[in-house]
Every structure is written in structure tokens, then in C-alpha cells.
Design a protein around this motif. Structure first.
Motif, mmCIF file in Angstrom:
data_model
loop_
_atom_site.group_PDB
_atom_site.id
_atom_site.type_symbol
_atom_site.label_atom_id
_atom_site.label_comp_id
_atom_site.label_asym_id
_atom_site.label_seq_id
_atom_site.Cartn_x
_atom_site.Cartn_y
_atom_site.Cartn_z
ATOM 1 N N PRO A 100 20.554 -66.042 -38.145
ATOM 2 C CA PRO A 100 19.590 -66.842 -38.917
ATOM 3 C C PRO A 100 18.850 -67.889 -38.098
ATOM 4 N N GLU A 101 19.456 -68.319 -36.974
ATOM 5 C CA GLU A 101 18.812 -69.347 -36.162
ATOM 6 C C GLU A 101 17.642 -68.782 -35.353
ATOM 7 N N TRP A 102 17.625 -67.468 -35.186
ATOM 8 C CA TRP A 102 16.579 -66.848 -34.359
ATOM 9 C C TRP A 102 15.261 -66.819 -35.125
ATOM 10 N N THR A 103 14.198 -67.088 -34.409
ATOM 11 C CA THR A 103 12.854 -66.959 -34.972
ATOM 12 C C THR A 103 12.101 -65.884 -34.195
ATOM 13 N N VAL A 104 11.196 -65.210 -34.881
ATOM 14 C CA VAL A 104 10.418 -64.133 -34.261
ATOM 15 C C VAL A 104 8.940 -64.445 -34.409
ATOM 16 N N GLY A 105 8.200 -64.381 -33.320
ATOM 17 C CA GLY A 105 6.766 -64.625 -33.347
ATOM 18 C C GLY A 105 6.011 -63.537 -32.618
ATOM 19 N N LEU B 156 11.947 -56.789 -37.072
ATOM 20 C CA LEU B 156 12.909 -57.610 -36.337
ATOM 21 C C LEU B 156 13.387 -58.792 -37.175
ATOM 22 N N GLU B 157 12.478 -59.393 -37.940
ATOM 23 C CA GLU B 157 12.847 -60.561 -38.749
ATOM 24 C C GLU B 157 13.874 -60.199 -39.812
ATOM 25 N N GLU B 158 13.765 -59.007 -40.375
ATOM 26 C CA GLU B 158 14.665 -58.599 -41.455
ATOM 27 C C GLU B 158 16.120 -58.586 -40.995
ATOM 28 N N GLY C 277 24.358 -65.473 -31.193
ATOM 29 C CA GLY C 277 24.082 -64.145 -31.704
ATOM 30 C C GLY C 277 25.302 -63.544 -32.359
ATOM 31 N N PRO C 278 25.143 -62.421 -33.062
ATOM 32 C CA PRO C 278 26.272 -61.794 -33.755
ATOM 33 C C PRO C 278 27.218 -61.105 -32.774
ATOM 34 N N PRO D 137 9.144 -69.366 -30.151
ATOM 35 C CA PRO D 137 10.136 -68.674 -30.974
ATOM 36 C C PRO D 137 11.252 -68.124 -30.098
ATOM 37 N N SER D 138 12.345 -67.739 -30.716
ATOM 38 C CA SER D 138 13.453 -67.152 -29.948
ATOM 39 C C SER D 138 13.045 -65.813 -29.357
#
Length: 818
Positions: free
Chosen positions: A97-102, A88-90, A3-4, A121-122
Motif C-alpha cells: 500500500p505504501e507504493w505509488t505508481v506514476g 500495477l496499481e491494482e 514490499g510483500p 513515485p515508487s
């Protein structure tokens, strides 16, 4: 997966010309330190970035490469899932960038569910119902083994319901699997913040963060030009149609809130008739419309393509519509929290002003508007009721956990007690719940289908039958509504759903208004009503069930304070100036009720002997008060009363004379004191058809507890079948299992929620302390007139209600002129 860092988040903010608010930094710091908590900040202040970026930053703490589900985002409405996912995706795309949202809700298709099962998803956005469904899978613990943080959005909306209890139990389960789990709740309109945090975290330590940006909220009113011609009570507010259209005209995007779906249909139709050039520029939005229709409306708002949307509570929550400039509230919002929530739909961004304009539908609502403005300015927000030990939710949860890998009794008992609503659950109650799912309790032992959970050789309770598990998963959830029927065009195309009770009254060829269209009813086939477009006539308005919202204590006290000032000759603000003539008539003919004075009015008419009482405590409490007073008076003087209630007072009407003054003064030794709170529960139960009320409530309890199966997809049981099934269980338990905790729960919910027993007791104590102003009046006063309209509304009469009310208004106008 990582994460950042704080530095990267700051750089991202700087690149957009933003500056993080102190409350956002406080959430980030607390979450990075592994602390859970509650964030309370105004709508549009930046709460989403506070909790979401905290979850992303916690990814930087992960050692090694982490995969799987890291964050759960729980939303109260599946309609918000898609909007939340985009938001959240934005930010995730830029910062992680590695995180995915579903998303996983009731709208998620089978193909997407299968993909998620193969690779989670993450971050997953879900609802309380879908989360419980996930917990019912045998591999649930494995699926959640990497879970790091849970965010519960709109916690104020969930906390006071059984859905909130469902969330409490799910959190207790997940904390048992992941002891270091970080949990954050998000709220915008909450009264008791300490209680809200305790309920969220099960009493565990946590951080309370409040937004320190004082968002400006403007509350004003559309006041009719000629208040003397404005109705004293009732009505839908269409007299204000032109002022509302004028307001819409001057702004690019407006939300027009109404309190009921029926009212939204009427307003939409009338606005469109007045402004046919707005066809395609205005839209309708409520919960009974098809998902596709609502999605189209929401996207139109987001893109700024719609000038106005007439809506209900379906647009209260979460959805971020930056183009919305104005919010109009038709009729009283009945509560300060609800009014603030709706105001926040405009100016939905940090630094922008939120404005809500109240559109009264009658003169009494002008008084409410005056009180609401003061209450909003002082942020007097209502507290939330938290359900206490709802056994139907507990029984459902036991079967869910038994499906999701099984449980041992002692361990699950301790886990359940960590949920706030069950903190006082005792061993005897636990054993009852366990016995109920294991063998159906005392009265259902002989029926195999109620042996839903049984221990195996190792003492682990599991669901022994695949069919029972399938039926349970289909019934998971605590949302119970009347049976609905799909409405479709004969030519194809779904419009939405309506209550079976409304459709059942229609004959082929009848016209009705739904979805902003006049439709002709053709036929019903397999729980679907087929219709076609009708032209040339108005239709009946579709009526949906659901109790009328009672006025909250905070708003009631604010209105009484305005009346106290009026009694002293002070009329501050345009609202009070507008209704000054009305209040002067009320005071001239009778008296003004205040926080210190209870006004009683008696009157004789050709219908009988009337008593009007004005406690200003909301319609639920007034129904309890009216029934209680009628019963207590009846013990002294056997008599039958007709009852009418509204948010301001109640009416008792008798067919023969009653010595009202002595009844309330307590001058006769034989009578029971009307304001007594001793034996209140027993008296309320005696004064009402408590068995019938409990039986109605038991239908909901039985459905949630899994006693009543509502049918398979495409083969739902009718409302009548469900009602018959629950009534049968009610009678069996009442006669053969009187100690059944589901029975006592149904009775308790009637007292606590429908009749608001606690508020009823508080009101009785307040009334006892007030000075009684008893007045004999020759005609109905403005306050009494509104109650008479309520009674006429319920009365079968050959004379149309509107005609009768119009005649009464003419008589009152003549009297007022004199």
C-alpha cells in the motif's frame, strides 16, 4: 517503504483462486537473489505479475525506510502507459500500500511533471524517449539514487531498432550509477533468446526464464467459396467482406487487423455501409487518429461495449482486452512473430485459447496462410536485427549525458562500450564522436551552434549554452516520421494527423476518407488542415508513407515447403485444397517454384520481353536482386529494364529480345555470373542509385544526431525545410568530410535494412544451389500475373488499373478453361 514477502504473495494468489506458475516463481527467486534476466512467455500467460511482483518483493530487502523512485517500467508505446499503470496499481494497493505508481511520457502534463519532480513515485512507467529526457537533467543521478529494478516490457519490439539502442545506453548509464541494479526484460515473440538476453544486459551474466505453459494458439483461415473467382494478386480483400461480417456477427468482441492505415479506413467504411446498425458498436484504431479517439476505443474494448475494432499495429502490443474473443488478420501478416503477437490479443489470460483467423486478399495469400499455420505450430519465430554502432544515437547520447551532470571522456567511453551495440566501439570512433559534438567535426568547426559539448577547466564535458540544451531536449528520441499536419473541423474538434504530402495534393472542396468519415478539405493554416463533414460521395483514401512489410524468411520457407508438397501431388489442409486448381494451372503452364527449384518464365507481349523470377525472398530482397540482375545483364548487353517486385518474385521487362536462358545458364563467357556473391556490395551500389538512397536515409540520421532542428512547438519547420537542411549537410560532408561516420552509417543502413544485404547474399547462395527450371510461356501464369499487376499499379495509364486487371483476368480465365 517495504514490499510483500513470498508468503504474502502466495496468500494474495490463493485469495483469488490462482496458483503461481513455475516461471513466475523462477523470476521472483532470481530477482530476490539480485539476478537480472529475460522472461519469455506467451501473451496472456502472466508475465506482468512475474516481473512486477518481483519488484515489489525486492522492497522487502530494503534496510530502513526507503523513499524515492525504486522501479522503472519501460514501455515501447506511451499509449500503454495508462493501461499498465492501472494494472500495477491494482496489485500494489493490496500487496504494498505504501507504493505509488506514476507515468512519465510525452502525454504527461506539466503539472504532473512538476509534482513528480517534488516527490517521485515508487514506480515510474516511462518510454525510452522520456527516460533519456530524465537523464538529461542536471540532478539525474540524485533522482535515481534509490533505483532498484528496471523492467523493459515488450523487449522484442524495442531490441531491433534504434529505440532499443537508446535503451541500451540508458541502462549502461544507470548501471554505472547503481552497480547492483536488477534488470529484467519481458518478451512474448522472440526467436534468438540468447542474443536477446545479451543485448538487454550488455553481455553481462543473466537468467533466461521461459514460460512452461504451452498456450494453445489456433490459426485458421476464411477461405472464399469460389476460389476460381478470387483475385490472383493485389487487392484489399473486400471480396471477403461478407464472411468477415458474418464472423463479427457471431462474437461479442473482435479485432480486425489490417497491415496499413489506409486499408483499415477502407474496411471500416465498407463494414459500416454494409451494417449501418453497427454504428457506435464498431470503431477504428490507428496511430494517426487523435489520442482522445484511441483512448475512447480502448476503453470501449475493455468495458465490452464495442463489437469490433478495425485496427493496425497500434493495438499489437500490451493492452489487455479480456473481452476480445476473436482476432481476424486481413491480408498476410508477413511474419510469424507478428502473427503470434496479434493472436495473443484474444484469449488474453492464462489457460485461455488464442485464435487468429487469416483473411486472404488474393490467392497467393491463401498459400501464405497454409505456410503460416505450419510455421506457427512449429514456433519458427524470426530473429531480430540489432543495430551495430549507430553513431547518430551515440552523438545524441553524448549531448544528453553532458546535460545530465556532464562526463569525463575515458569514463563514458568505458560505460558506452557496456551497451551491446557499442561493444566493438574503438578509440578512433569514440574520438570522432566526441569531436563531432565538441566542434561539429571536420567541416562544421566555424559554426558556433555545433559546439554543443565542451570540456570545462576540470576536463568535464558539459553543454555550454542554455539554448543548445533546450533545443537538444526537444529533439531527444530516435522516432523519425514525415512531417504531419493536424486535421481539425472548422467548427472545432481535432480528428488526428496526416502526412503533409497527402494534404498538399488536395484542393479546397476535395473529399477524402479519414477517421472513418468522408471529409471536405477547406484550407491549411499553420500546419493544420481544416475540414468539414462531406456527404454523398466517396473520397480519396488517405495515404500514409512507410515501406510495405516484406515477407520474412521463415514465412517464405514455409510457403516454399507447401509448394514442394504440391509439386509432389500433396495438398494438405483446407488452404492448399482451395488453391489446388490455381497451382495446377501454374504447373501446367510453367512449373512450381520450391525450395529446390528456381522457376524462370520468359514471355513476349506487346509491351516487350518479360522475365519472371520466383525466389520467394520478400520484396526488399527482390528489389535488390532485380536491380543487381539488370545491372549484371546490362554489362553484357546494354539494355534498359522495367522492374516490378512483390514478396514472391520479380519481373524484368526489356524493350528488345534478351537471351534469358543463356544469361542464367552462364553459357556466354563474357558475362558476369548472375548468382555470384563476390564483390556483392560494390555491385549492389553500382546497380542502384545508392547516393540517392543514402541521402534519403541520411535525413533520419541527421535528425537523430541533432544536426537538423525541426522547430519549436507551434512553429515546426516544413518537411521541405528539413529535407533541404539534411541534403545540404549530406553534400557538405560528401565533398569536404568523406570520412564522416554519419555518412557511412547512412549507407550501411540502406544496405542492412532497406536492401537486407545479408539476406540478399544468403538468397543468392540458395538460388545458386537450386535447379533452374526455365520456361517460355505464351501468357502470364498465375504467379506472373501478380507481378504484372504490381507494375501496372506504378504505371501512369489512361486506362484505370481495375479495368485493365479485369480485362486480363477475363483473358486468363478463357485460357485456363481451354
Amino acid at each position: 517503504m517495504s514490499g510483500p514477502s513470498k508468503k504474502e504473495v502466495k496468500a494474495w494468489f490463493d485469495a483469488r483462486g490462482w496458483k503461481a506458475f513455475p516461471f513466475q516463481k523462477a523470476v521472483w527467486d532470481a530477482a530476490l537473489a539480485g539476478q537480472s534476466g529475460l522472461l519469455h512467455a506467451n501473451t496472456g500467460a502472466g508475465k506482468t505479475f512475474a516481473v512486477w511482483l518481483a519488484a515489489l518483493q525486492r522492497g522487502s530487502l530494503a534496510k530502513g525506510k526507503m523513499t524515492g523512485l525504486r522501479t522503472l517500467w519501460i514501455t515501447p508505446m506511451r499509449a500503454l502507459a495508462a493501461d499498465t499503470q492501472r494494472a500495477l496499481e491494482e496489485s500494489a494497493a493490496a500487496l504494498a500500500p505504501e507504493w505509488t505508481v506514476g507515468a512519465r511520457t510525452g502525454d504527461t502534463g506539466s503539472a504532473e511533471r512538476a509534482r513528480q519532480a517534488r516527490k517521485w513515485p515508487s514506480s515510474l512507467i516511462t518510454t525510452p524517449e522520456s527516460l533519456s529526457l530524465l537523464l538529461s537533467h542536471a540532478a539525474a543521478e540524485e533522482q535515481f539514487k534509490h533505483l532498484d529494478m528496471i523492467i523493459i516490457d515488450e523487449w522484442h519490439e524495442l531490441m531491433g531498432s534504434k529505440r532499443g539502442v537508446q535503451v541500451q545506453l540508458a541502462l549502461a548509464r544507470l548501471r554505472a550509477w547503481r552497480p547492483g541494479l536488477v534488470i529484467w526484460g519481458v518478451s512474448a515473440t522472440m526467436g534468438d533468446l540468447d542474443l536477446a538476453a545479451q543485448v538487454l544486459l550488455g553481455g553481462a551474466p543473466g537468467v533466461l526464464v521461459e514460460g512452461d505453459t504451452k498456450k494453445q494458439i489456433v490459426v485458421d483461415s476464411l477461405i472464399p467459396k469460389d476460389v476460381s473467382r478470387f483475385p490472383w494478386g493485389g487487392h484489399l480483400g473486400l471480396q471477403m467482406l461478407k464472411p468477415v461480417i458474418d464472423e463479427i456477427e457471431h462474437y461479442d468482441a473482435t479485432l480486425v487487423f489490417t497491415n496499413t492505415r489506409s486499408q483499415s479506413e477502407i474496411w471500416y467504411q465498407n463494414i459500416l455501409e454494409a451494417r449501418p446498425d453497427w454504428a457506435g458498436l464498431i470503431a477504428l484504431h490507428h496511430g494517426s487518429l487523435a489520442r482522445e479517439v484511441r483512448d475512447w476505443v480502448e476503453m470501449g474494448l475493455k468495458k465490452g461495449e464495442l463489437k469490433a475494432v478495425i485496427c493496425t499495429a497500434s493495438l499489437d502490443l500490451g493492452v489487455d482486452f479480456l473481452p476480445v474473443e476473436r482476432v481476424l488478420q486481413v491480408g498476410s501478416a508477413k511474419g510469424i512473430a507478428r502473427l503470434l503477437q496479434r493472436a495473443g490479443r484474444s484469449g488474453h489470460a492464462p489457460g485461455r485459447v488464442s485464435r487468429v483467423t487469416l483473411v486472404p486478399t488474393n490467392s497467393m495469400e491463401i498459400l501464405e496462410a497454409a505456410g503460416a499455420k505450419v510455421a506457427v505450430a512449429k514456433r519458427r519465430i524470426e530473429g531480430r536485427y540489432v543495430p551495430n554502432k549507430p553513431f547518430d544515437v551515440l552523438v545524441q547520447h553524448l549531448v544528453t549525458v553532458a546535460l545530465g551532470g556532464g562526463f569525463r571522456s575515458e569514463q563514458l567511453f568505458e560505460e558506452v562500450k557496456r551497451a551491446w551495440s557499442y561493444r566493438d566501439l574503438n578509440e578512433e570512433e569514440w574520438q570522432w564522436a566526441l569531436d563531432f559534438v565538441a566542434r561539429g567535426g571536420q567541416s562544421l568547426t566555424v559554426y558556433p551552434e555545433y559546439r554543443r559539448v565542451l570540456p570545462d577547466e576540470e576536463g568535464v564535458y558539459r553543454v555550454p549554452d542554455v539554448g543548445i540544451g533546450r533545443r537538444h531536449r526537444m529533439g531527444i528520441g530516435t522516432i523519425v516520421s514525415d512531417a504531419s499536419i493536424q486535421v481539425k473541423y472548422v467548427s472545432g474538434g481535432r480528428i488526428g494527423s496526416m502526412e503533409e504530402s497527402f494534404i498538399s495534393r488536395l484542393k479546397p472542396g476535395d473529399h477524402f476518407l479519414f477517421g472513418g468519415r468522408i471529409l471536405e478539405f477547406i484550407r491549411v493554416h499553420e500546419m493544420t488542415a481544416f475540414v468539414k463533414r462531406a456527404t454523398g460521395s466517396r473520397g480519396a483514401i488517405a495515404r500514409w508513407q512507410g515501406a510495405k512489410m516484406p515477407m520474412s524468411s521463415e514465412l517464405a520457407h514455409a510457403a516454399l515447403e507447401q509448394l514442394r508438397q504440391a509439386a509432389a501431388g500433396v495438398f494438405d489442409g483446407p488452404e492448399m485444397q482451395a488453391i489446388k486448381p490455381l497451382l495446377e494451372i501454374q504447373e501446367k503452364w510453367s512449373a512450381l517454384p520450391t525450395i529446390d527449384t528456381l522457376v524462370l518464365e520468359s514471355m513476349k507481349s506487346r509491351e516487350g520481353w518479360h522475365l519472371f523470377v520466383y525466389p520467394f525472398a520478400g520484396r526488399s530482397v527482390h528489389m535488390g536482386l532485380a536491380s543487381l540482375f539488370a545491372w549484371r545483364i546490362g554489362r553484357v548487353q546494354p539494355i534498359t529494364f522495367s522492374i516490378a517486385v512483390n514478396d514472391y518474385g520479380f519481373e524484368l521487362m526489356a524493350p528488345e529480345p534478351v537471351d534469358w536462358e543463356s544469361m542464367f545458364a552462364g553459357s556466354t563467357g563474357a558475362q558476369v555470373p548472375l548468382f555470384a556473391t563476390d564483390h556483392l556490395l560494390e555491385d549492389v551500389l553500382e546497380s542502384l542509385n545508392a547516393t540517392q538512397l543514402s541521402q534519403q536515409r541520411f535525413r533520419e540520421v541527421a535528425r537523430i544526431a541533432g544536426l537538423v532542428f525541426q522547430g519549436y512547438p507551434g512553429q515546426p519547420k516544413s518537411n521541405r525545410q528539413v529535407q533541404a537542411s539534411s541534403s545540404l549537410f549530406f553534400e557538405v560532408f560528401r565533398k569536404h568530410d568523406a570520412g564522416n561516420l554519419l555518412l557511412t552509417q547512412a549507407q550501411r543502413e540502406v544496405m542492412e535494412q532497406e536492401l537486407e544485404l545479408t539476406r540478399l547474399r544468403d538468397t543468392l547462395e540458395e538460388l545458386h544451389a537450386r535447379k533452374v527450371a526455365y520456361r517460355v510461356v505464351k501468357r502470364a501464369t498465375p504467379f506472373g500475373f501478380a507481378l504484372m499487376v504490381e507494375r501496372f499499379r506504378e504505371k501512369v495509364s489512361t486506362e484505370k488499373l481495375n479495368d485493365r486487371v479485369a480485362r486480363m483476368v477475363r483473358e486468363l480465365e478463357k485460357a485456363a478453361a481451354v
